[in-house]
Scaffold this motif. Sequence first.
Motif, PDB file in Angstrom:
ATOM      1  N   PHE A 113       0.865  -1.177   0.000  1.00  0.00           N
ATOM      2  CA  PHE A 113       0.000   0.000   0.000  1.00  0.00           C
ATOM      3  C   PHE A 113       0.903   1.229   0.000  1.00  0.00           C
ATOM      4  O   PHE A 113       1.826   1.321   0.816  1.00  0.00           O
ATOM      5  CB  PHE A 113      -0.869   0.041   1.255  1.00  0.00           C
ATOM      6  CG  PHE A 113      -1.911  -1.031   1.324  1.00  0.00           C
ATOM      7  CD1 PHE A 113      -3.002  -1.024   0.458  1.00  0.00           C
ATOM      8  CD2 PHE A 113      -1.826  -2.042   2.275  1.00  0.00           C
ATOM      9  CE1 PHE A 113      -3.978  -2.012   0.531  1.00  0.00           C
ATOM     10  CE2 PHE A 113      -2.799  -3.027   2.361  1.00  0.00           C
ATOM     11  CZ  PHE A 113      -3.866  -3.006   1.491  1.00  0.00           C
ATOM     12  N   ALA A 114       0.638   2.137  -0.883  1.00  0.00           N
ATOM     13  CA  ALA A 114       1.395   3.391  -0.932  1.00  0.00           C
ATOM     14  C   ALA A 114       0.454   4.518  -0.544  1.00  0.00           C
ATOM     15  O   ALA A 114       0.107   5.386  -1.345  1.00  0.00           O
ATOM     16  CB  ALA A 114       1.961   3.607  -2.327  1.00  0.00           C
ATOM     17  N   GLU A 115      -0.001   4.452   0.679  1.00  0.00           N
ATOM     18  CA  GLU A 115      -0.997   5.408   1.184  1.00  0.00           C
ATOM     19  C   GLU A 115      -0.518   5.970   2.515  1.00  0.00           C
ATOM     20  O   GLU A 115      -0.296   5.211   3.475  1.00  0.00           O
ATOM     21  CB  GLU A 115      -2.352   4.716   1.400  1.00  0.00           C
ATOM     22  CG  GLU A 115      -3.072   4.326   0.130  1.00  0.00           C
ATOM     23  CD  GLU A 115      -3.715   5.505  -0.562  1.00  0.00           C
ATOM     24  OE1 GLU A 115      -3.849   6.580   0.059  1.00  0.00           O
ATOM     25  OE2 GLU A 115      -4.086   5.355  -1.730  1.00  0.00           O
ATOM     26  N   LYS A 116      -0.396   7.252   2.556  1.00  0.00           N
ATOM     27  CA  LYS A 116       0.058   7.924   3.769  1.00  0.00           C
ATOM     28  C   LYS A 116      -0.887   7.686   4.950  1.00  0.00           C
ATOM     29  O   LYS A 116      -0.449   7.547   6.096  1.00  0.00           O
ATOM     30  CB  LYS A 116       0.159   9.414   3.452  1.00  0.00           C
ATOM     31  CG  LYS A 116       0.726  10.286   4.525  1.00  0.00           C
ATOM     32  CD  LYS A 116       0.831  11.704   3.994  1.00  0.00           C
ATOM     33  CE  LYS A 116       1.304  12.657   5.065  1.00  0.00           C
ATOM     34  NZ  LYS A 116       1.357  14.044   4.539  1.00  0.00           N
ATOM     35  N   HIS A 117      -2.180   7.652   4.680  1.00  0.00           N
ATOM     36  CA  HIS A 117      -3.159   7.605   5.774  1.00  0.00           C
ATOM     37  C   HIS A 117      -3.630   6.192   6.100  1.00  0.00           C
ATOM     38  O   HIS A 117      -4.687   6.012   6.699  1.00  0.00           O
ATOM     39  CB  HIS A 117      -4.355   8.491   5.440  1.00  0.00           C
ATOM     40  CG  HIS A 117      -3.994   9.923   5.250  1.00  0.00           C
ATOM     41  ND1 HIS A 117      -3.583  10.712   6.292  1.00  0.00           N
ATOM     42  CD2 HIS A 117      -3.932  10.674   4.130  1.00  0.00           C
ATOM     43  CE1 HIS A 117      -3.303  11.929   5.817  1.00  0.00           C
ATOM     44  NE2 HIS A 117      -3.503  11.933   4.520  1.00  0.00           N
ATOM     45  N   LEU A 118      -2.871   5.208   5.666  1.00  0.00           N
ATOM     46  CA  LEU A 118      -3.246   3.810   5.905  1.00  0.00           C
ATOM     47  C   LEU A 118      -2.218   3.169   6.811  1.00  0.00           C
ATOM     48  O   LEU A 118      -1.023   3.367   6.646  1.00  0.00           O
ATOM     49  CB  LEU A 118      -3.308   3.088   4.560  1.00  0.00           C
ATOM     50  CG  LEU A 118      -3.734   1.619   4.544  1.00  0.00           C
ATOM     51  CD1 LEU A 118      -4.411   1.297   3.219  1.00  0.00           C
ATOM     52  CD2 LEU A 118      -2.574   0.664   4.780  1.00  0.00           C
TER      53      LEU A 118
END
Length: 122
Positions: A113-118
């Motif tokens: 996952f390339a998600e800051k908020h995950l």
Amino acid sequence: MAIEQQLKHACTYHELQCVSYLSLPIRYKNQPSSAILFVFEGQAYAYINHCMHMHRPLNCEQDAIFDETGKFLRCSMHGFIFDPKTGECQSPVCFGQRLQALRLQEIDGSLYFAEKHLSLTD
Ligand code: FES
């Protein structure tokens, strides 16, 4: 923050190829949630597992996220369908609304996952 620090390992591409979908518990924007991941036409996709119609997971009524054709995602609660590539709802009530997409990055056969908020949960 460096992009590497934002990557969270989800699974391998091979693991995902071997199943119709994976559901992983996550936190997104500080809320407990789950992600659905799948391979469609050779490409890996991930979305927050949340149907906007009545706020249920797509697999809430049965262990499946695709319709019988395998061409559309389908919410098992009321049968609304979604484009697997965009998450866009194709059913009249929610037409044009989208599932929340999650960016994936593949590195050496692993999907992150390339998600800051995950963040991942156990
Ligand atoms: S809750 Fe998904 S179609 Fe109604």
